[in-house]
Design a protein around this motif. Structure first.
Motif, PDB file in Angstrom:
ATOM      1  N   PHE A  99      30.311  60.779  32.446  1.00  0.00           N
ATOM      2  CA  PHE A  99      30.474  60.638  30.648  1.00  0.00           C
ATOM      3  C   PHE A  99      30.312  59.112  31.517  1.00  0.00           C
ATOM      4  N   PRO A 100      30.269  58.368  30.447  1.00  0.00           N
ATOM      5  CA  PRO A 100      29.622  57.355  30.347  1.00  0.00           C
ATOM      6  C   PRO A 100      31.278  55.467  30.828  1.00  0.00           C
ATOM      7  N   SER A 101      30.450  55.054  32.061  1.00  0.00           N
ATOM      8  CA  SER A 101      31.485  54.119  32.080  1.00  0.00           C
ATOM      9  C   SER A 101      32.394  53.663  31.740  1.00  0.00           C
ATOM     10  N   GLU A 102      31.003  53.151  30.315  1.00  0.00           N
ATOM     11  CA  GLU A 102      31.618  51.785  29.801  1.00  0.00           C
ATOM     12  C   GLU A 102      32.036  52.089  28.493  1.00  0.00           C
ATOM     13  N   LEU A 103      32.062  53.880  27.961  1.00  0.00           N
ATOM     14  CA  LEU A 103      32.852  54.655  27.243  1.00  0.00           C
ATOM     15  C   LEU A 103      34.777  54.674  27.561  1.00  0.00           C
ATOM     16  N   TRP A 104      35.103  54.806  28.961  1.00  0.00           N
ATOM     17  CA  TRP A 104      35.749  55.474  29.982  1.00  0.00           C
ATOM     18  C   TRP A 104      36.876  53.811  30.062  1.00  0.00           C
ATOM     19  N   ASP A 105      35.662  52.558  30.325  1.00  0.00           N
ATOM     20  CA  ASP A 105      36.526  51.528  30.528  1.00  0.00           C
ATOM     21  C   ASP A 105      37.053  50.902  29.198  1.00  0.00           C
ATOM     22  N   ARG A 106      36.683  51.674  27.947  1.00  0.00           N
ATOM     23  CA  ARG A 106      36.739  50.727  26.517  1.00  0.00           C
ATOM     24  C   ARG A 106      37.967  51.718  25.774  1.00  0.00           C
ATOM     25  N   VAL A 107      38.436  53.016  26.234  1.00  0.00           N
ATOM     26  CA  VAL A 107      39.016  53.281  26.332  1.00  0.00           C
ATOM     27  C   VAL A 107      40.763  53.037  27.266  1.00  0.00           C
TER      28      VAL A 107
END
Length: 248
Positions: A99-107
């Protein structure tokens, strides 16, 4: 709180639950200001009768400027409803990829931090309001989700962010009680929206099958009607209200 002549901020106002909430609050007599990241879509959706600002709720400076602008235009903020959110579907592991960390951070930035950004700055503005006869100065309503407790495959970030919205409800309500500000969350199940439109048919059909009556997706107007009631009902505070037709 009576809605006539009150000033309401609604985030995620360009579509779905946010748009329906803007219309319902305006119909009940409030002056509504819509916040959304998509300025063109926002203006098209709300039309000339409802003011709007292009706001990235994940950017605190953007929120601070826009709340200050609402106070400058209308003199106060009485109501804030947080409907802005992103889904960010992705499995924890998929075909050997993390799971991309940047996607996690954005959500998390939009759904959780963004909600808290609006809560803080709206609450600060509300503290300057003259209290009503009941002592009430403001109402804040945040949008959680049934996914906070029963997230589907690929919803790790979304579910975590909405669980955070639920988790902040009681402590923030306790923090703001001395100022005469109520804080609530609404936890919708499966609703007709841009988010649900992207859901695989098999998943949405499975969720609908778990509902009681009526066995269908919720409608944005039904969410908005609940928000209007919560604003008007002075004894509703520090709680999360499910609107999910008994989905378990």
């Amino acid at each position: 709180m009576k809605l006539e002549n009150k000033v309401a901020i609604v985030t995620g106002a360009a579509s779905g639950l946010g748009l329906a909430t803007c219309k319902a609050l305006a119909a009940a007599g409030a002056t509504v200001v819509g916040f959304d990241l998509d300025a063109d879509k926002l203006r098209e959706a709300l039309g000339p009768s409802i003011s709007s600002f292009a706001v990235d709720v994940a950017d605190e400076a953007s929120v601070q400027r826009s709340v200050a602008a609402v106070v400058c235009m209308h003199g106060r903020v009485n109501i804030a409803v947080n409907c802005a959110g992103v889904l960010g579907p992705c499995k924890t592991l998929s075909k050997g990829q993390l799971f991309p960390s940047e996607l996690w951070d954005r959500v998390l930035a939009v759904n959780l931090t963004g909600t808290f950004n609006v809560v803080r700055h709206a609450a600060l503005a509300m503290t300057n309001n003259e209290p009503e006869d009941t002592g009430e100065r403001g109402v804040i309503i945040n949008t959680a989700s049934g996914a906070a407790k029963g997230g589907q495959m690929g919803q790790a970030a979304y579910s975590a962010s909405k669980a955070g919205v639920i988790g902040m409800t009681i402590p923030v309500a306790r923090d703001l009680a001395e100022h005469g500000i109520r804080v609530l969350a609404v936890s919708p199940g499966l609703f007709e929206s841009g988010m649900s439109a992207g859901m695989p048919q098999k998943v949405s059909d499975g969720l609908i099958e778990k509902m009681l009556f009526p066995r269908r997706m919720g409608r944005a107007q039904e969410f908005a009607a609940l928000v209007v009631h919560l604003v008007q009902n002075a004894y509703m505070n520090a709680t999360v209200v499910d609107i999910d037709c008994g989905t378990r």
